[in-house]
Design a protein around this motif. Structure first.
Motif, PDB file in Angstrom:
ATOM      1  N   ARG A 154      34.613 -34.407 -54.751  1.00  0.00           N
ATOM      2  CA  ARG A 154      34.534 -35.295 -53.551  1.00  0.00           C
ATOM      3  C   ARG A 154      35.350 -36.638 -53.782  1.00  0.00           C
ATOM      4  NH1 ARG A 154      29.537 -36.008 -51.231  1.00  0.00           N
ATOM      5  NH2 ARG A 154      28.631 -33.649 -52.241  1.00  0.00           N
ATOM      6  N   GLU A 198      37.736 -37.695 -51.198  1.00  0.00           N
ATOM      7  CA  GLU A 198      37.052 -38.238 -49.736  1.00  0.00           C
ATOM      8  C   GLU A 198      36.272 -39.670 -49.468  1.00  0.00           C
ATOM      9  OE1 GLU A 198      33.472 -36.121 -48.872  1.00  0.00           O
ATOM     10  OE2 GLU A 198      34.841 -35.545 -46.768  1.00  0.00           O
ATOM     11  N   PRO A 220      41.734 -33.165 -49.459  1.00  0.00           N
ATOM     12  CA  PRO A 220      40.589 -33.852 -49.779  1.00  0.00           C
ATOM     13  C   PRO A 220      39.780 -32.326 -49.161  1.00  0.00           C
ATOM     14  CG  PRO A 220      41.309 -35.596 -48.506  1.00  0.00           C
ATOM     15  CD  PRO A 220      42.494 -34.994 -48.551  1.00  0.00           C
ATOM     16  N   VAL A 268      36.230 -31.263 -48.180  1.00  0.00           N
ATOM     17  CA  VAL A 268      35.133 -31.917 -47.445  1.00  0.00           C
ATOM     18  C   VAL A 268      33.442 -32.133 -47.683  1.00  0.00           C
ATOM     19  CG1 VAL A 268      33.706 -32.165 -44.503  1.00  0.00           C
ATOM     20  CG2 VAL A 268      35.971 -32.018 -45.233  1.00  0.00           C
ATOM     21  N   THR A 286      38.807 -28.639 -45.619  1.00  0.00           N
ATOM     22  CA  THR A 286      39.388 -29.797 -45.645  1.00  0.00           C
ATOM     23  C   THR A 286      39.885 -29.859 -44.214  1.00  0.00           C
ATOM     24  OG1 THR A 286      40.598 -29.242 -47.295  1.00  0.00           O
ATOM     25  CG2 THR A 286      41.777 -29.995 -46.228  1.00  0.00           C
ATOM     26  N   ASP A 298      44.500 -33.334 -42.311  1.00  0.00           N
ATOM     27  CA  ASP A 298      44.488 -33.938 -43.758  1.00  0.00           C
ATOM     28  C   ASP A 298      45.380 -32.308 -44.472  1.00  0.00           C
ATOM     29  OD1 ASP A 298      42.857 -36.109 -44.569  1.00  0.00           O
ATOM     30  OD2 ASP A 298      41.499 -35.096 -45.193  1.00  0.00           O
TER      31      ASP A 298
END
Ligand SMILES: [Zn+2]
Length: 415
Positions: free
Chosen positions: A196, A199, A376, A378, A389, A393
């Motif tokens: 993480r 993000e 990233p 999620v 994703t 992104d």
């Protein structure tokens, strides 16, 4: 000859198409290495790239390469990841990186053709075989053979839980080739973060500068089969009890170093696995990870010291059958710098990160300068059907990867 450069919209459409192979009801995928679903997605990728003039080949352990030779005889910039998945997996892990690489190379092929550019290096997209290690152990099998860390014969003889060998699985999907693949001057991979941190901090591009060290073990706990009703506790040699104590000890080893050591047991095979039989044998796979080698060594030693106590407490014997791992190693700093420059030029927030998970690029960087990028995830969810994703992104990642591969192909890091 390559035609016009594919658009962002086409990338998203292709990603949706790719996500249909082995699709599960809950929005994920199940396409373990060498299964029919893996064969279908490999043929789909081959057609996509062959239609644009790429030469699609398989090496002796099923790594899939799509080569575009623009400079006869020159080595390749090899960009890719893996299409195989865990049994109930997300759509993004690995597959995103392969498709991003395909689109990066399609864009560059069109751009070079239109501008009459002659790069210094050729372009190749790669789909590494059996990165996940769920059907065939070890993980990263294809890239391990490509980089000379694993013998091809040994890899082909590995069997899955049903006794099917890697060779048989590859032959069944028509993906067993010969040879050792193209010669690589530089490598690139893009992957979802599977954690993480990006993000959380609003970062779009992770510039991977090192990998965590990993020790993986296969333990076999030996007990003795007995009746669960009639055998008194004092007479039991319960292999599952011993295995359970080992699972708990692994967590305790991690808890001694909060945030710095991670341990897991992800697989138990219990024999005979009957509700009325005290298990005689349990096989389990245990791993320890850390960014700091001394802490990994301490946690590992502590865990191994506990084994004698577990054997005594559960009246079992514990055999360590296989071990496999890798140390903390850096990615080439000049590659990290190049990727940082590209992200800055494209106006995308980026920062260096270390990868906790192993990737094919973890192998590649040991033999050839390699650039590894993250986008990233999620909530950091991965190896899960809810893996996600965002489109934005994914597209930012394709843009950065395309520019990284372009600069590598033009010789930005060549002597
Ligand atoms: Zn992956």
């Amino acid at each position: 000859m390559p035609g016009t450069a594919p658009t962002d919209e086409l990338f998203l459409a292709h990603f949706a198409e790719l996500s249909r192979f082995g699709a599960t009801e809950r929005g994920g995928v199940d396409r373990q290495a060498g299964t029919p679903a893996d064969g279908e997605q490999r043929r789909w990728l081959a057609q996509l790239l062959a239609a644009e003039g790429f030469d699609v080949q398989y090496d002796r352990v099923g790594n899939q390469f799509a080569l575009l030779e623009l400079v006869p005889g020159a080595p390749y910039v090899l960009t890719g990841s893996h299409l195989d998945s865990q049994p109930t997996a997300g759509r993004f892990d690995g597959a995103y990186g392969v498709l991003a690489s395909a689109h990066a190379c399609l864009r560059l092929a069109a751009e070079f053709a239109a501008a009459g550019t002659r790069p210094r290096f050729n372009l190749a997209v790669v789909n590494w075989f059996n990165e996940e290690g769920s059907r065939f152990k070890p993980s990263m099998l294809g890239s391990s053979v490509f980089t000379g860390k694993l013998d091809a014969g040994t890899a082909l003889a590995v069997r899955d839980g049903q006794g099917v060998t890697v060779r048989e699985a590859l032959e069944s999907i028509g993906c067993l080739g010969d040879g050792e693949g193209p010669s690589a001057a530089f490598c690139a991979e893009i992957h979802i973060e599977q954690g993480r941190s990006l993000e959380r901090d609003g970062i779009t591009i992770g510039l991977v500068d090192s990998n965590w060290a990993v020790n993986k073990y296969e333990f076999v706990v030996h007990g003795e089969q007995a009746h669960t009703g009639s055998t008194v506790i004092a007479d039991r040699h319960d292999a599952l009890l011993g295995a359970s104590m080992l699972v708990v000890a692994a967590r305790e080893a991690a808890d001694r170093y909060p945030g710095q050591v991670i341990t897991s047991v992800g697989q138990l095979s219990v024999y005979p696995n009957s509700p009325v039989v005290v298990p005689s044998r349990v096989e389990l796979v245990l791993d320890l990870r850390s960014a700091q080698m001394p802490l990994l060594a301490e946690a590992d030693a502590w865990l191994h010291e506990r084994i004698a106590a577990i054997e005594a407490a559960a009246s079992v014997t514990i055999e360590q059958r296989m071990s496999h791992g890798w140390p903390v190693t850096p990615y080439q700093p000049e590659g990290v710098e190049l990727a940082a420059k590209v992200a800055a030029d494209l106006g995308l927030p980026a920062r260096p990160v270390s990868t906790l998970a192993g990737h094919d690029s973890t192998n590649l960087k040991d033999v050839v300068p390699t650039v590894m990028l993250f986008v990233p995830s999620v909530e950091g969810i991965s190896h899960n059907e809810r893996e996600l994703t965002s489109d934005a992104d994914m597209l930012a990642g394709v843009a950065v990867l395309t520019e990284v591969v372009r600069r590598l192909a033009l010789g930005a890091l060549a002597e």
